[in-house]
Design a protein around this motif. Sequence first.
Motif, short mmCIF file in Angstrom:
data_model
loop_
_atom_site.label_atom_id
_atom_site.label_comp_id
_atom_site.label_asym_id
_atom_site.label_seq_id
_atom_site.Cartn_x
_atom_site.Cartn_y
_atom_site.Cartn_z
N TYR A 179 0.82 -1.19 0.00
CA TYR A 179 0.00 0.00 0.00
C TYR A 179 0.86 1.25 0.00
N MET A 180 0.44 2.22 -0.74
CA MET A 180 1.15 3.49 -0.80
C MET A 180 0.71 4.38 0.35
N ALA A 181 1.60 5.27 0.73
CA ALA A 181 1.30 6.21 1.80
C ALA A 181 0.11 7.09 1.41
N PRO A 182 -0.63 7.57 2.39
CA PRO A 182 -1.80 8.41 2.09
C PRO A 182 -1.47 9.60 1.19
N GLN A 183 -0.33 10.21 1.40
CA GLN A 183 0.04 11.38 0.59
C GLN A 183 0.23 11.00 -0.87
N VAL A 184 0.73 9.82 -1.13
CA VAL A 184 0.93 9.36 -2.50
C VAL A 184 -0.41 9.06 -3.15
N VAL A 185 -1.28 8.37 -2.41
CA VAL A 185 -2.60 8.03 -2.93
C VAL A 185 -3.39 9.29 -3.26
N GLN A 186 -3.29 10.29 -2.40
CA GLN A 186 -4.03 11.54 -2.60
C GLN A 186 -3.35 12.48 -3.59
N LYS A 187 -2.22 12.03 -4.13
CA LYS A 187 -1.45 12.80 -5.11
C LYS A 187 -1.01 14.15 -4.55
N ASN A 188 -0.71 14.17 -3.26
CA ASN A 188 -0.15 15.35 -2.61
C ASN A 188 1.36 15.26 -2.68
N THR A 189 2.02 16.33 -2.31
CA THR A 189 3.47 16.25 -2.22
C THR A 189 3.83 15.34 -1.05
N TYR A 190 4.95 14.68 -1.17
CA TYR A 190 5.37 13.77 -0.11
C TYR A 190 6.89 13.70 -0.09
N SER A 191 7.39 13.15 1.00
CA SER A 191 8.84 13.05 1.19
C SER A 191 9.24 11.58 1.31
N TYR A 192 10.48 11.36 1.70
CA TYR A 192 10.96 10.00 1.92
C TYR A 192 10.14 9.27 2.98
N LYS A 193 9.37 10.02 3.77
CA LYS A 193 8.57 9.37 4.82
C LYS A 193 7.45 8.52 4.24
N ALA A 194 7.19 8.65 2.96
CA ALA A 194 6.27 7.72 2.30
C ALA A 194 6.86 6.32 2.35
N ASP A 195 8.18 6.23 2.28
CA ASP A 195 8.85 4.92 2.37
C ASP A 195 8.78 4.37 3.80
N ILE A 196 8.77 5.24 4.79
CA ILE A 196 8.61 4.80 6.18
C ILE A 196 7.25 4.14 6.34
N TRP A 197 6.22 4.72 5.73
CA TRP A 197 4.89 4.12 5.72
C TRP A 197 4.96 2.72 5.13
N SER A 198 5.65 2.58 4.01
CA SER A 198 5.76 1.28 3.35
C SER A 198 6.48 0.25 4.22
#
Length: 98
Positions: free
Chosen positions: A1-20
């Motif tokens: 699953y992708m981080a909420p920010q990625v799914v919502q097509k918002n800007t995101y940082s490396y912390k999307a990988d922390i979610w993963s």
Amino acid sequence: YMAPQVVQKNTYSYKADIWSIGVILFEMLNGQTPFHSKNRAEFEGKVAASSYNLKDSVQNSLTLESILFLSQCLQHNELDRKCVTDLITHPYITTQYE
């Protein structure tokens, strides 16, 4: 699953990988995804609320450190997620278990 920010097509940082990392660890420990849902609306609601449940048998066998590690990775708000430096020094990672 992708981080909420990625799914919502918002800007995101490396912390999307922390979610993963949190999602993968949860799946390894629990045997299913953290936001297992019947439909997309239910899924989005669970992600927005960071609502996930470990199976009782799994939760009872985990250390407090592992549960805290998961919760620190699976924070909906990217700013609330721990950074890589915090996670690599987290007791769940650094403690030697026997």
